[in-house]
Motif scaffolding. Structure first.
Motif, PDB file in Angstrom:
ATOM      1  N   ARG A 181       0.850  -1.203   0.000  1.00  0.00           N
ATOM      2  CA  ARG A 181       0.000   0.000   0.000  1.00  0.00           C
ATOM      3  C   ARG A 181       0.881   1.247   0.000  1.00  0.00           C
ATOM      4  N   VAL A 182       0.398   2.290  -0.672  1.00  0.00           N
ATOM      5  CA  VAL A 182       1.190   3.523  -0.810  1.00  0.00           C
ATOM      6  C   VAL A 182       0.284   4.707  -0.505  1.00  0.00           C
ATOM      7  N   ASN A 183       0.638   5.469   0.507  1.00  0.00           N
ATOM      8  CA  ASN A 183      -0.194   6.609   0.895  1.00  0.00           C
ATOM      9  C   ASN A 183       0.674   7.820   1.213  1.00  0.00           C
ATOM     10  N   ALA A 184       0.010   8.989   1.247  1.00  0.00           N
ATOM     11  CA  ALA A 184       0.683  10.228   1.653  1.00  0.00           C
ATOM     12  C   ALA A 184      -0.059  10.816   2.836  1.00  0.00           C
ATOM     13  N   LEU A 185       0.698  11.392   3.746  1.00  0.00           N
ATOM     14  CA  LEU A 185       0.100  12.101   4.882  1.00  0.00           C
ATOM     15  C   LEU A 185       0.369  13.589   4.643  1.00  0.00           C
ATOM     16  N   SER A 186      -0.702  14.373   4.572  1.00  0.00           N
ATOM     17  CA  SER A 186      -0.564  15.812   4.318  1.00  0.00           C
ATOM     18  C   SER A 186      -0.631  16.542   5.655  1.00  0.00           C
ATOM     19  N   ALA A 187       0.547  16.971   6.122  1.00  0.00           N
ATOM     20  CA  ALA A 187       0.647  17.581   7.450  1.00  0.00           C
ATOM     21  C   ALA A 187       0.382  19.079   7.386  1.00  0.00           C
ATOM     22  N   GLY A 188      -0.241  19.599   8.433  1.00  0.00           N
ATOM     23  CA  GLY A 188      -0.335  21.051   8.576  1.00  0.00           C
ATOM     24  C   GLY A 188       1.042  21.610   8.881  1.00  0.00           C
ATOM     25  N   PRO A 189       1.207  22.950   8.809  1.00  0.00           N
ATOM     26  CA  PRO A 189       2.539  23.526   9.032  1.00  0.00           C
ATOM     27  C   PRO A 189       3.110  23.216  10.410  1.00  0.00           C
ATOM     28  N   MET A 190       4.401  22.827  10.421  1.00  0.00           N
ATOM     29  CA  MET A 190       5.067  22.457  11.672  1.00  0.00           C
ATOM     30  C   MET A 190       6.407  23.160  11.737  1.00  0.00           C
ATOM     31  N   ARG A 191       6.855  23.406  12.950  1.00  0.00           N
ATOM     32  CA  ARG A 191       8.143  24.097  13.132  1.00  0.00           C
ATOM     33  C   ARG A 191       9.282  23.085  13.048  1.00  0.00           C
ATOM     34  N   THR A 192       9.792  22.901  11.845  1.00  0.00           N
ATOM     35  CA  THR A 192      10.925  21.995  11.607  1.00  0.00           C
ATOM     36  C   THR A 192      11.981  22.746  10.800  1.00  0.00           C
ATOM     37  N   LEU A 193      13.137  22.098  10.593  1.00  0.00           N
ATOM     38  CA  LEU A 193      14.181  22.713   9.763  1.00  0.00           C
ATOM     39  C   LEU A 193      13.658  23.033   8.376  1.00  0.00           C
ATOM     40  N   ALA A 194      13.012  22.041   7.731  1.00  0.00           N
ATOM     41  CA  ALA A 194      12.506  22.248   6.371  1.00  0.00           C
ATOM     42  C   ALA A 194      11.422  23.328   6.375  1.00  0.00           C
ATOM     43  N   GLY A 195      10.554  23.289   7.390  1.00  0.00           N
ATOM     44  CA  GLY A 195       9.472  24.279   7.473  1.00  0.00           C
ATOM     45  C   GLY A 195      10.016  25.692   7.579  1.00  0.00           C
ATOM     46  N   ALA A 196      11.137  25.842   8.298  1.00  0.00           N
ATOM     47  CA  ALA A 196      11.713  27.175   8.503  1.00  0.00           C
ATOM     48  C   ALA A 196      12.320  27.743   7.217  1.00  0.00           C
ATOM     49  N   GLY A 197      12.532  26.887   6.211  1.00  0.00           N
ATOM     50  CA  GLY A 197      13.108  27.350   4.952  1.00  0.00           C
ATOM     51  C   GLY A 197      12.124  28.132   4.089  1.00  0.00           C
ATOM     52  N   ILE A 198      10.849  28.082   4.436  1.00  0.00           N
ATOM     53  CA  ILE A 198       9.836  28.770   3.627  1.00  0.00           C
ATOM     54  C   ILE A 198       9.638  30.170   4.205  1.00  0.00           C
ATOM     55  N   ALA A 199       9.724  31.182   3.343  1.00  0.00           N
ATOM     56  CA  ALA A 199       9.607  32.560   3.834  1.00  0.00           C
ATOM     57  C   ALA A 199       8.263  32.756   4.535  1.00  0.00           C
ATOM     58  N   ASP A 200       8.261  33.507   5.621  1.00  0.00           N
ATOM     59  CA  ASP A 200       7.040  33.821   6.386  1.00  0.00           C
ATOM     60  C   ASP A 200       6.350  32.567   6.922  1.00  0.00           C
ATOM     61  N   ALA A 201       7.124  31.518   7.217  1.00  0.00           N
ATOM     62  CA  ALA A 201       6.520  30.277   7.731  1.00  0.00           C
ATOM     63  C   ALA A 201       5.715  30.553   8.998  1.00  0.00           C
ATOM     64  N   ARG A 202       6.201  31.496   9.801  1.00  0.00           N
ATOM     65  CA  ARG A 202       5.518  31.798  11.062  1.00  0.00           C
ATOM     66  C   ARG A 202       4.087  32.306  10.803  1.00  0.00           C
ATOM     67  N   LEU A 203       3.930  33.091   9.717  1.00  0.00           N
ATOM     68  CA  LEU A 203       2.593  33.611   9.398  1.00  0.00           C
ATOM     69  C   LEU A 203       1.653  32.474   9.003  1.00  0.00           C
ATOM     70  N   MET A 204       2.176  31.516   8.216  1.00  0.00           N
ATOM     71  CA  MET A 204       1.351  30.365   7.809  1.00  0.00           C
ATOM     72  C   MET A 204       0.918  29.573   9.025  1.00  0.00           C
ATOM     73  N   TYR A 205       1.856  29.428   9.941  1.00  0.00           N
ATOM     74  CA  TYR A 205       1.620  28.672  11.172  1.00  0.00           C
ATOM     75  C   TYR A 205       0.513  29.351  11.988  1.00  0.00           C
ATOM     76  N   ASN A 206       0.637  30.673  12.157  1.00  0.00           N
ATOM     77  CA  ASN A 206      -0.361  31.409  12.951  1.00  0.00           C
ATOM     78  C   ASN A 206      -1.718  31.454  12.248  1.00  0.00           C
ATOM     79  N   HIS A 207      -1.701  31.522  10.919  1.00  0.00           N
ATOM     80  CA  HIS A 207      -2.953  31.550  10.154  1.00  0.00           C
ATOM     81  C   HIS A 207      -3.711  30.246  10.352  1.00  0.00           C
TER      82      HIS A 207
END
Ligand code: NAD
Length: 262
Positions: A181-207
């Motif tokens: 079986r092959v599935n994807a899990l679509s996570a909401g924004p999380m504070r990780t190294l990769a997440g921090a690479g996206i500009a304005d990640a904090r705004l997405m998180y708060n939104h």
């Protein structure tokens, strides 16, 4: 998960989504192997792996197919009877292109690199995993809603996640007859190294926190528990799915008027 063995790819530190999944699987009895990218991360992953009883910690850079092949050869030596699951929690793009207008900032070189690492690596891993799952098994990748809807600054990662989700459906169809079986899990924004690479990640998180039906962001345990479902026999009839673990944010079209006025 007692008696099940699997590979966790994508732990960088104890905030990583892959780590949240690994510790939940461990609590439920799974036997785990880990990969890491580069020696610096290896130093972080080794003690984390030890804390969940694993001494199988293998280098793997998915940009280099020889590295992927040696990872699986080393895994064969430790798990000669095969494996039951793989978690692919790997993504990369040049962060200078996760900022500004997609149309302006995206280059051919980074588009290809983002696709290779964040999307095609899952197919290359599925090709190698399927051959090692004689009893059937489960593959899980991580995605984000920027695949189908436009999120500011997510840019080429959104395009790669769209291709990754399409890959999940093709792989699920091809490998289904073998019980994989092959599935994807679509996570909401999380504070990780990769997440921090996206500009304005904090705004997405708060939104997300303000507008999601559950009025909160998701935790590593939320992700781990849903991954447990997708990787275990509890989801035995589920394949080819993109499963949202995002406090319900994906169902919202327009913020509540009270919030708009605030
Ligand atoms: P993270 O930085 O902890 O993990 C990303 C991992 O990708 C790291 O372990 C890194 O070493 C690995 N990686 C990057 N390039 C690689 C390469 N060439 N070879 C091997 N490994 C490589 O961040 P995370 O947020 O836990 O990311 C895990 C996955 O979850 C990614 O696919 C990411 O897109 C996805 N995701 C993250 C969020 C979020 O908000 N953080 C939301 C949805 C989906």
């Amino acid at each position: 998960m007692a008696g099940k063995r699997g590979l966790i790819m994508g732990v960088a530190n104890d905030h990583s989504i892959a780590w949240g999944i690994a510790r939940t699987l461990h609590r439920h009895g799974a036997e785990l192997a880990f990969t890491y990218q580069g020696e610096a991360l290896g130093k972080r992953v080794t003690p984390l792996a030890a804390s969940v009883g694993s001494d199988i910690v293998l280098p793997c850079d998915v940009e280099d197919i020889a590295s992927v092949d040696s990872t699986f050869a080393a895994l064969d030596a430790r798990f000669p009877d095969g494996i039951d699951f793989i978690v692919h929690a790997i993504g990369f793009s040049d962060k200078s292109q996760l900022k500004g207008r997609y149309v302006d900032v995206t280059t051919r070189a980074n588009f290809s690199r983002t696709m290779t690492i964040s999307c095609f690596s899952f197919t290359e891993i599925a090709q190698r995993a399927a051959a090692r799952m004689p009893r059937g098994g489960a593959l899980l990748t991580l995605t984000y809603a920027g695949s189908t809807r436009v999120m500011p600054n997510y840019n080429v990662m959104g395009v790669a996640k769209a291709a990754l989700e399409a890959s999940v459906r093709y792989l699920a169809t091809d490998l289904g007859p073998d019980g994989v079986r092959v599935n994807a899990l679509s996570a909401g924004p999380m504070r990780t190294l990769a997440g921090a690479g996206i500009a304005d990640a904090r705004l997405m998180y708060n939104h997300q926190k303000a507008h999601a039906p559950l009025r909160r962001t998701v935790t590593l345990d939320d992700i781990g528990n849903s991954a447990l479902y997708l990787l275990s026999d509890l989801s035995g009839g589920v394949t080819g799915e993109v499963h949202f673990v995002d406090s319900g944010y994906n169902i919202i079209s327009m913020p509540r008027p009270a919030v708009l006025q605030a």
